[in-house]
Design an enzyme around this catalytic site. Structure first.
Site, PDB file in Angstrom:
ATOM      1  N   ASP A   1      17.089  38.830  26.704  1.00 46.96           N
ATOM      2  CA  ASP A   1      17.896  39.415  25.618  1.00 46.96           C
ATOM      3  C   ASP A   1      18.536  38.263  24.785  1.00 46.96           C
ATOM      4  OD1 ASP A   1      19.503  41.071  24.108  1.00 46.96           O
ATOM      5  OD2 ASP A   1      20.973  41.775  25.336  1.00 46.96           O
TER       6      ASP A   1
ATOM      7  N   LYS B   1      22.305  47.217  27.201  1.00 48.14           N
ATOM      8  CA  LYS B   1      22.957  46.044  26.597  1.00 48.14           C
ATOM      9  C   LYS B   1      24.317  45.737  27.067  1.00 48.14           C
ATOM     10  CE  LYS B   1      21.835  44.557  22.843  1.00 48.14           C
ATOM     11  NZ  LYS B   1      21.148  43.405  22.492  1.00 48.14           N
TER      12      LYS B   1
ATOM     13  N   LYS C   1      25.633  42.796  11.267  1.00 54.26           N
ATOM     14  CA  LYS C   1      26.342  43.366  12.320  1.00 54.26           C
ATOM     15  C   LYS C   1      27.674  42.703  12.457  1.00 54.26           C
ATOM     16  CE  LYS C   1      25.849  41.694  16.599  1.00 54.26           C
ATOM     17  NZ  LYS C   1      25.095  41.520  17.718  1.00 54.26           N
TER      18      LYS C   1
ATOM     19  N   LYS D   1      21.062  35.762  26.694  1.00 47.41           N
ATOM     20  CA  LYS D   1      22.331  36.402  26.871  1.00 47.41           C
ATOM     21  C   LYS D   1      22.560  36.558  28.541  1.00 47.41           C
ATOM     22  CE  LYS D   1      23.770  39.529  23.318  1.00 47.41           C
ATOM     23  NZ  LYS D   1      22.480  39.742  22.571  1.00 47.41           N
TER      24      LYS D   1
END
Length: 537
Positions: free
Chosen positions: A326, A375, A416, A493
């Site tokens: 990620d 996520k 975002k 991540k």
């Protein structure tokens, strides 16, 4: 003496800002522990750490030294980058960006003329401290020149997508880039069409079905899919005269695959499950297995558990490189930096509330609960190691409250919105609240990470090591780093690490590990900020 750094055509490239810098960019290390040849850099490096044991009520700290020999192949290969999800926002953005840099394009914007650059790339846009000069002033060099790395302008890009839309139209669909920039790369991108990809409807949101017009036959795992991906890699490599290929997943977030004994727990069971068409084998795992069997590095840029235990074991068995998970581009990068700062400052962080809304296809896919859960897991674990490291602030098992919310809002597109509130205890019952509002142009932040991941992964394929205690410099004693490339953690991540090894999420530690491993390859000590030369005189 031969200089370190750029080889081949790379020497003609500009720095990350598109301009030529007149200060020296390459360097040599003048040390008896470093040997340069036209083919290799050989270095002898002493790794110093501290072994701690418990005796009674005390720790006993014992300095420990291990001497390693590193060998770096200096020949920069012609490298291909194949993207799974090539027709998506990230795939079209990184492709257009590389073309714009390669051709040195500039375009008009409402703020003025914009030149192509690699801002946001650690490798292309940052420097590392080489040392100090005679006056005690820091000497910094571009990160890209520490070792002889592939230049992104030289990458040959291809890939797969469940949508067969040519990349010029897919770029328009993404709504990321400036219209004036798109026109410069449109003709070239119109000739780029993704290869058919794998589509198992249960693993991504049902709202993606309308895009799936370019898929391989079959809706569950099969060895036919594995073999087709392997064939695609071989044909792309041959058609473009490539030496190496890196494959990177930048497609939709999948739901988590259930971990089941006898199905995906070992390499052999995973292969049998693929042959049997088991429903818990995801498309991303199929790509990973195909790449492992093809000895092609595979990086997962999405949060799902692509690398089930069987996939990791298979990579170890074949000595193939894998990395994930990620992309860490916006909110999570800020979180790992700020949390590290607060806890290291002795401030007790007690809660983190994170909210996002976005309107791109990633957000559309994440509006499905199963995909959101993937996520949520990857974004929620980023503070664990920092909390565990401070037993003064946190008792065993104590952890800050942490919640993550993601909402789909089509109006904001790829821009975002990330809102975070950090709540902490301070001196004698006081509290501190920090609120952040972060507008992240999602794909423009993720695309440089794709470039970094590809360049670093390729570089790691040319680095070998052995312990000096192994005896004479017999070539057979050298080996590669572990198959799981935890050195990629700075860009990810939820960093994947070799089984049984700790996960490091603290941003500064991740950057230091990457920097110092590359420094070790040219015989340099880790970066030190002690600056004793300015304190002891």
């Amino acid at each position: 003496m031969t200089t370190n750094g750029i080889n081949g055509t790379n020497g003609a490239h500009a720095n990350g800002d598109g301009h030529i810098n007149t200060t020296p960019k390459t360097f040599v290390v003048n040390s008896p522990n470093v040997v340069y040849t036209d083919e290799e850099i050989r270095s002898k490096y002493t790794y110093r750490t501290t072994l701690c044991t418990v005796e009674g009520d005390n720790y006993v700290a014992v300095p420990k030294e291990t001497v390693y020999d590193f060998k770096v192949n200096r020949k920069v290969p012609k490298t291909g980058l194949m993207l799974v999800g090539w027709g998506g926002n990230n795939g079209t953005t990184v492709t257009a960006g590389i073309l714009a840099n390669k051709h040195k394009y500039s375009w008009a914007t409402k703020e003025g003329t914009q030149e192509a650059n690699y801002y946001g790339s650690v490798i292309m846009g940052s420097t590392i401290k080489l040392g100090i000069d005679a006056k005690g002033k820091d000497v910094n060099v571009p990160f890209h020149n520490v070792l002889p790395m592939v230049h992104p302008n030289d990458l040959v890009i291809g890939g797969w997508d469940i949508s067969g839309m040519p990349l010029d139209k897919a770029m328009d669909r993404a709504k990321v880039l400036q219209p004036t920039m798109k026109e410069l790369v449109r003709e070239e991108m119109s000739k780029m069409v993704p290869l058919p990809s794998i589509y198992y409807p249960d693993f991504i949101a049902a709202n993606q079905e309308n895009r799936a017009d370019n898929v391989l036959p079959g809706s569950k795992a099969s060895m036919e899919h594995v073999e087709q991906i392997r064939k695609d890699i071989r044909e792309f490599k041959a058609a473009n005269g490539l030496d190496k290929i890196i494959v990177l997943w930048t497609a939709n977030t999948e739901r988590y695959a259930d971990l089941i004994d006898g199905v995906n727990d070992t390499a052999d069971n995973l292969l049998k499950s693929i042959e049997a068409g088991h429903e818990e084998v995801s498309p991303s795992t199929i790509f990973a297995v195909a790449c492992i069997l093809e000895s092609t590095p595979f990086i997962n840029g999405s949060p799902q558990n692509t690398f089930v235990p069987g996939a990791i074991e298979l990579a170890e068995r074949h000595g193939a490189f894998i990395g994930g998970d990620d992309f860490k581009s916006g909110q999570t990068k800020m979180k790992s930096a700020l949390t590290d700062f607060l806890i290291n400052a002795g401030i007790k962080l007690t809660s983190i509330a994170s909210y996002n809304h976005l309107g791109n296809n990633d957000g559309y896919n994440l509006s499905s609960q199963k995909q959101f859960r993937s996520k949520e897991i990857s974004k929620s674990n980023v503070v664990d190691d920092m909390v565990a490291a401070n037993s003064v602030l946190y008792k065993e098992g104590e952890h800050p409250d942490h919640t993550v919310v993601i909402k789909y809002m089509p109006a904001v597109g790829d821009d975002k919105r990330a809102l975070d509130e950090y709540y902490a205890e301070i001196f004698c019952g006081g509290h501190q609240t920090i609120s952040l509002f972060n507008v992240c142009e999602d794909s423009l932040l993720a695309s440089p990470l794709i470039i970094d991941l590809a360049i670093i992964t390729e570089m790691m394929t040319r680095i070998q090591w052995k312990t000096a205690e192994a005896g004479a410099a017999a070539e057979k004693d050298f080996k590669h780093f572990h198959s799981v490339l935890s050195v990629l953690s700075y860009m990810l991540k939820a960093p994947l690490t070799p089984p049984g090894t700790p996960v490091v999420n603290a941003l500064a530690k991740q950057r230091a590990a990457l920097t110092n491993i590359f420094r070790a390859c040219v015989g340099l000590e880790p970066e030190s900020d002690m600056t004793l030369e300015h304190k002891l005189f």
